[in-house]
Write an enzyme that holds these catalytic residues in place. Structure first.
Site, short mmCIF file in Angstrom:
data_model
loop_
_atom_site.label_atom_id
_atom_site.label_comp_id
_atom_site.label_asym_id
_atom_site.label_seq_id
_atom_site.Cartn_x
_atom_site.Cartn_y
_atom_site.Cartn_z
N ASP A 12 0.82 -1.22 0.00
CA ASP A 12 0.00 0.00 0.00
C ASP A 12 0.85 1.27 0.00
OD1 ASP A 12 -2.20 -1.77 0.25
OD2 ASP A 12 -1.85 -1.85 2.41
N LYS A 15 2.25 2.21 -5.08
CA LYS A 15 2.95 1.71 -6.28
C LYS A 15 2.07 1.82 -7.51
CE LYS A 15 3.58 -2.38 -4.54
NZ LYS A 15 3.09 -2.15 -3.18
N GLY A 39 -3.87 -4.72 -4.25
CA GLY A 39 -4.87 -3.78 -4.74
C GLY A 39 -4.16 -2.51 -5.14
N HIS A 40 -4.08 -2.25 -6.43
CA HIS A 40 -3.39 -1.04 -6.91
C HIS A 40 -4.42 0.02 -7.25
CE1 HIS A 40 0.59 -3.17 -8.15
NE2 HIS A 40 0.41 -3.08 -6.86
N GLN A 219 2.55 -6.03 -3.13
CA GLN A 219 2.86 -6.04 -1.69
C GLN A 219 4.17 -5.26 -1.45
OE1 GLN A 219 2.07 -9.55 -2.96
NE2 GLN A 219 0.01 -8.78 -2.72
P1 IMP Z 1 -1.99 -12.98 2.07
O1 IMP Z 1 -1.07 -12.35 1.09
O2 IMP Z 1 -3.46 -12.87 1.70
O3 IMP Z 1 -1.59 -14.38 2.41
O4 IMP Z 1 -1.87 -12.16 3.44
C1 IMP Z 1 -0.68 -12.18 4.24
C2 IMP Z 1 -0.40 -10.80 4.85
O5 IMP Z 1 -0.02 -9.91 3.81
C3 IMP Z 1 -1.62 -10.16 5.54
O6 IMP Z 1 -1.16 -9.41 6.64
C4 IMP Z 1 -2.18 -9.23 4.47
O7 IMP Z 1 -2.91 -8.17 5.03
C5 IMP Z 1 -0.89 -8.76 3.81
N1 IMP Z 1 -1.07 -8.34 2.43
C6 IMP Z 1 -1.19 -9.13 1.34
N2 IMP Z 1 -1.31 -8.39 0.23
C7 IMP Z 1 -1.23 -7.10 0.63
C8 IMP Z 1 -1.25 -5.86 -0.09
O8 IMP Z 1 -1.32 -5.78 -1.32
N3 IMP Z 1 -1.16 -4.73 0.69
C9 IMP Z 1 -1.02 -4.77 2.03
N4 IMP Z 1 -0.98 -5.91 2.73
C10 IMP Z 1 -1.09 -7.06 2.02
#
Ligand code: IMP
Length: 420
Positions: A12, A15, A39-40, A219
């Site tokens: 977040d 990017k 989520g972009h 991420q």
């Molecule tokens: P997962 O990627 O759904 O397995 O989640 C693992 C961790 O990564 C959790 O704390 C999510 O909130 C975090 N996370 C995954 N994708 C994002 C992202 O795009 N932005 C922020 N946090 C993310």
């Protein structure tokens, strides 16, 4: 010129906006990790989008957008995003889907629920970890399998037999049927099937033809499966080091490594966050910054900029330059805090501890700088930014030793200043 755009915090960082802007000059944009957990947020032609899977190249008619082998793809979400973008743009984005990218199947989401990882690790519940796990366990379904339904069917039957043994009491799992699952996936894929191919070869060809290639990360560095604060991480390599391996390209071919970070910090999900603030201050950052997840809508935890974490992320990625985003959110604060070291077990430390248990115990040691009163979201020339803003940026540059090349003061593409 080949550029990689990498997130330097917990995701977040903004990017989406930066890649959207830089993709304008790219012939090919390659997303290298993650899935619809990302989520972009992008503003294109005045319309706001939250994209999850399709890389930023999709917004430009002559740019190929590659969903690479480092990704995990949910075909239902991909199709919805494709239809929505095609409608908005008036043309169909040029996609290339790596035949060796893994597909998120409905049972991957189901597994996340059965195992409770949403609750324990605050995941996005999009089936990310079970899909990467199946990839490593060699029981995954890949995009290329859909081009050979007999192979896909065999693989699915094998996977379902294992799942049935593992979850004898789950009605959801027991009722799965390989034929139905395959039909469903093929119908989601529909018009996208011709885009499935050898993405690694296409990227090498782009290099050989001196095309402008951009790699887009999802991420952030602190969520990297190896280098983040495990187990509160995502399941892919979010860093530059993981990029080459997951796509199959030699690293020296990427000359520019642009790290994106926010002027403060946020985190969503579960896990340690040393500079998190509380109460009214957090509420203020969250409200002004619009800090709610694009994918899940969850409120993000907010805090001050953490230079210990930033130095670590920059080191891991070998950043050649930086982009600072959301500087406008800090307007109106009398003072701004910046964490330059942690206190751990009575000692001051400057290195980011790898173990989540240690990071949990770290207390931030802050330096305070003067804020700026006036809003800056309308400024378009960095020379016109208040002196305090430039002092804040200079402090960061001195601390981390890498230049800030891009300053972003709002979500619109115009609210971006490129520095020499
Ligand atoms: P997962 O990627 O759904 O397995 O989640 C693992 C961790 O990564 C959790 O704390 C999510 O909130 C975090 N996370 C995954 N994708 C994002 C992202 O795009 N932005 C922020 N946090 C993310």
């Amino acid at each position: 010129m080949t550029t990689a755009v990498l997130g330097l915090q917990w995701g977040d960082e903004g990017k989406g906006k930066i890649t959207h802007l830089l993709a304008k000059d790219a012939d090919m944009v390659v997303r290298f990790n993650g899935g619809p957990n990302a989520g972009h947020t992008v503003i294109d032609r005045g319309v706001k989008f939250g994209t999850h899977l399709i890389p930023a190249g999709a917004f430009y008619p002559n740019t190929t957008s590659v969903l690479s082998s480092g990704m995990v793809i949910d075909l239902k979400i991909l199709r919805e995003e494709w239809d929505m973008l095609s409608q908005h743009l008036g043309w169909q984005p040029r996609l290339l889907i790596a035949e060796n990218a893994h597909i998120i199947m409905p049972y991957h989401r189901e597994l996340e629920e059965l195992e409770g990882s949403g609750k324990h690790f605050g995941t996005t519940r999009r089936g990310i970890a079970p899909t990467y796990r199946d990839k490593a366990a060699k029981v995954g379904i890949r995009a290329g399998d859909l081009l050979h339904p007999d192979i896909a069917s065999q693989r699915l039957k094998l996977r379902l037999a294992l799942l049935n043994r593992e979850w004898p009491d789950s009605q959801g799992i027991q009722s799965l049927d390989a034929g139905v699952l395959l039909e469903e996936q093929l119908s989601f894929a529909g018009p996208l099937l011709p885009f499935i191919g050898d993405a690694t070869e296409a990227i090498h060809q782009a290099f050989d033809s001196d095309l402008n290639v951009m790699f887009e990360g999802a991420q952030g560095t602190l969520l990297d499966v190896d280098h983040g604060s495990y187990p509160f991480v995502t399941s892919s390599s979010t860093t530059f080091a993981g990029l080459g391996n997951s796509i199959g390209i030699p690293m020296p071919r990427v000359d520019r490594r642009l790290g994106v970070f926010k002027a403060y910090m946020t985190r969503v999900g579960v896990g340690p966050f040393p500079t998190r603030v509380s109460g009214e201050l957090e509420e203020r950052l969250r409200t002004i910054g619009g800090e709610f997840g694009v994918t899940t809508g969850r409120p993000r935890e907010c805090g001050w900029l953490d230079l210990v974490a930033l130095r670590y992320a920059i080191q891991l990625n070998g950043c050649t330059g930086l982009a600072i985003t959301k500087l406008d959110v800090l307007s109106g604060f009398d003072e701004i805090s910046v964490c330059r070291s942690y206190r751990l077990n009575g000692k001051s430390i400057e290195k980011f501890p790898l173990a989540a248990e240690l990071l949990e115990k770290c207390e931030p040691e802050y330096e305070t700088v003067s804020g700026w009163g006036d809003p800056i979201s309308e400024v378009r020339d960095s020379a016109e930014l208040p002196k305090q803003v430039m002092e804040f940026v200079a402090l960061i540059e001195r601390d981390v030793g890498v230049p800030v090349e891009i300053i972003s003061v709002g979500p619109e593409p115009e609210a971006t200043m490129m520095r020499k």
